[in-house]
Design a protein around this motif. Structure first.
Motif, short mmCIF file in Angstrom:
data_model
loop_
_atom_site.label_atom_id
_atom_site.label_comp_id
_atom_site.label_asym_id
_atom_site.label_seq_id
_atom_site.Cartn_x
_atom_site.Cartn_y
_atom_site.Cartn_z
N SER A 10 -1.29 -38.28 -65.27
CA SER A 10 -2.69 -38.01 -65.61
C SER A 10 -3.58 -38.02 -64.38
CB SER A 10 -3.19 -39.03 -66.64
OG SER A 10 -3.23 -40.34 -66.13
N CYS A 11 -3.02 -38.38 -63.22
CA CYS A 11 -3.76 -38.29 -61.95
C CYS A 11 -3.34 -37.07 -61.14
CB CYS A 11 -3.51 -39.55 -61.11
SG CYS A 11 -4.21 -41.05 -61.80
N ALA A 12 -2.53 -36.21 -61.72
CA ALA A 12 -1.95 -35.11 -60.94
C ALA A 12 -2.78 -33.84 -60.97
CB ALA A 12 -0.53 -34.81 -61.44
N SER A 16 -12.30 -32.65 -59.42
CA SER A 16 -13.18 -33.13 -58.35
C SER A 16 -13.23 -34.65 -58.34
CB SER A 16 -14.59 -32.57 -58.55
OG SER A 16 -15.17 -33.14 -59.73
N GLN A 17 -13.76 -35.21 -57.27
CA GLN A 17 -13.90 -36.66 -57.20
C GLN A 17 -14.86 -37.16 -58.27
OE1 GLN A 17 -14.72 -38.15 -53.28
NE2 GLN A 17 -12.93 -37.16 -52.37
N ASP A 18 -15.92 -36.42 -58.55
CA ASP A 18 -16.86 -36.83 -59.59
C ASP A 18 -16.17 -36.87 -60.95
OD1 ASP A 18 -18.94 -37.20 -57.84
OD2 ASP A 18 -19.86 -35.24 -58.22
N ASP A 19 -15.39 -35.83 -61.24
CA ASP A 19 -14.69 -35.79 -62.52
C ASP A 19 -13.64 -36.90 -62.61
OD1 ASP A 19 -16.19 -33.65 -63.37
OD2 ASP A 19 -14.66 -32.13 -62.88
N ALA A 20 -12.94 -37.14 -61.50
CA ALA A 20 -11.93 -38.20 -61.48
C ALA A 20 -12.59 -39.57 -61.66
CB ALA A 20 -11.14 -38.16 -60.18
N GLY A 21 -13.75 -39.75 -61.04
CA GLY A 21 -14.46 -41.02 -61.18
C GLY A 21 -14.88 -41.27 -62.61
N VAL A 52 -3.48 -46.08 -56.46
CA VAL A 52 -3.34 -44.80 -57.17
C VAL A 52 -4.36 -43.80 -56.63
CG1 VAL A 52 -3.66 -43.66 -59.40
CG2 VAL A 52 -2.38 -45.81 -59.26
N GLU A 53 -3.91 -42.57 -56.42
CA GLU A 53 -4.79 -41.48 -55.99
C GLU A 53 -5.33 -40.77 -57.22
OE1 GLU A 53 -4.80 -37.92 -52.64
OE2 GLU A 53 -2.93 -38.39 -53.68
N LEU A 54 -6.62 -40.91 -57.48
CA LEU A 54 -7.22 -40.34 -58.67
C LEU A 54 -7.41 -38.83 -58.58
CD1 LEU A 54 -9.99 -43.04 -59.27
CD2 LEU A 54 -7.74 -42.89 -60.37
N ALA A 55 -7.73 -38.36 -57.40
CA ALA A 55 -7.90 -36.93 -57.11
C ALA A 55 -7.50 -36.75 -55.65
CB ALA A 55 -9.35 -36.51 -57.34
N PRO A 56 -7.28 -35.52 -55.20
CA PRO A 56 -6.84 -35.34 -53.82
C PRO A 56 -7.76 -36.03 -52.82
CG PRO A 56 -6.62 -33.29 -55.03
CD PRO A 56 -7.32 -34.24 -55.95
N GLY A 57 -7.21 -37.01 -52.09
CA GLY A 57 -7.96 -37.74 -51.07
C GLY A 57 -8.90 -38.81 -51.60
#
Length: 203
Positions: A10-12, A16-21, A52-57
């Motif tokens: 589900s983290c793959a 965007s970082q905002d959406d992942a947050g 865990v990496e929520l979104a790229p970087g």
């Protein structure tokens, strides 16, 4: 005690970082819903959640340091967390190997949830995870036979999914839970956006 197995897939997504947050904040809401049912609930992941990496970087360690996420992280700190998956899985038979797939992709968290007849939990990053049950296919190989089958795993990516779980039950449908072989127990930072596999495999 309820075991929640984190679905690393589900983290793959490339959100965007905002959406992942926001997805991570929603995920905390799922954990809260389970915790209200069972205050001894444990969240089990392949690596520490901080890694865990929520979104790229963009890692959870960065997310937790943002001011709007501090209350959410305070709850996560109170939650009983374990890593890696092998800390709660039973010792597997030496002669068995197994691989689980969901939508054609290898999965670890969903596999562990099925084997333990437990609950898989996901970040709501795509509609793929918007379901209270997820289908998995697996191949089990031992010294005498090869078994191919499918099963459904109890799953939650929203508090509503948690509410639909029968009290005290997260039993997988259709098939008994096979036992898998673990090839390693060394936890390390896991990026689902990397081609490197996590340290713990089922094959």
């Amino acid at each position: 005690m309820v075991l929640m197995f984190f679905n690393e897939k589900s983290c793959a997504s490339d959100c965007s970082q905002d959406d992942a947050g926001q997805a991570m904040r929603d995920f905390v809401g799922v954990c809260r819903a389970v915790w209200r049912v069972d205050r001894g609930a444990s969240l089990v992941s392949e690596v520490r959640m901080e890694d865990v990496e929520l979104a790229p970087g963009y890692y959870l360690a960065q997310w937790r340091n943002e001011s709007r996420n501090r209350d959410h992280w305070q709850f996560m700190r109170r939650l009983n967390r374990k890593a890696p998956y092998s800390t709660v899985l039973p010792a597997p038979p030496e002669e068995q190997e197994i691989e689980y797939r969901h939508d054609g992709d290898p999965v670890l968290g969903l596999a562990a949830a099925h084997m333990m007849e437990a609950l898989a939990v996901s970040l709501p990053t795509t509609r793929l995870w918007d379901a209270p049950w997820l289908s998995v296919d697996y191949v089990l190989v031992d010294e005498e036979e090869v078994q191919e089958d499918s099963a459904e795993v109890r799953h939650a990516s929203t508090p509503e999914h948690v509410a639909s779980t029968p009290s005290g039950s997260a039993r997988a449908r259709r098939t008994p839970s096979p036992r898998a072989r673990s090839s390693g127990r060394t936890a390390r930072a896991f990026s689902p956006h990397s081609s490197s596999p996590p340290a713990w495999r089922m094959t």
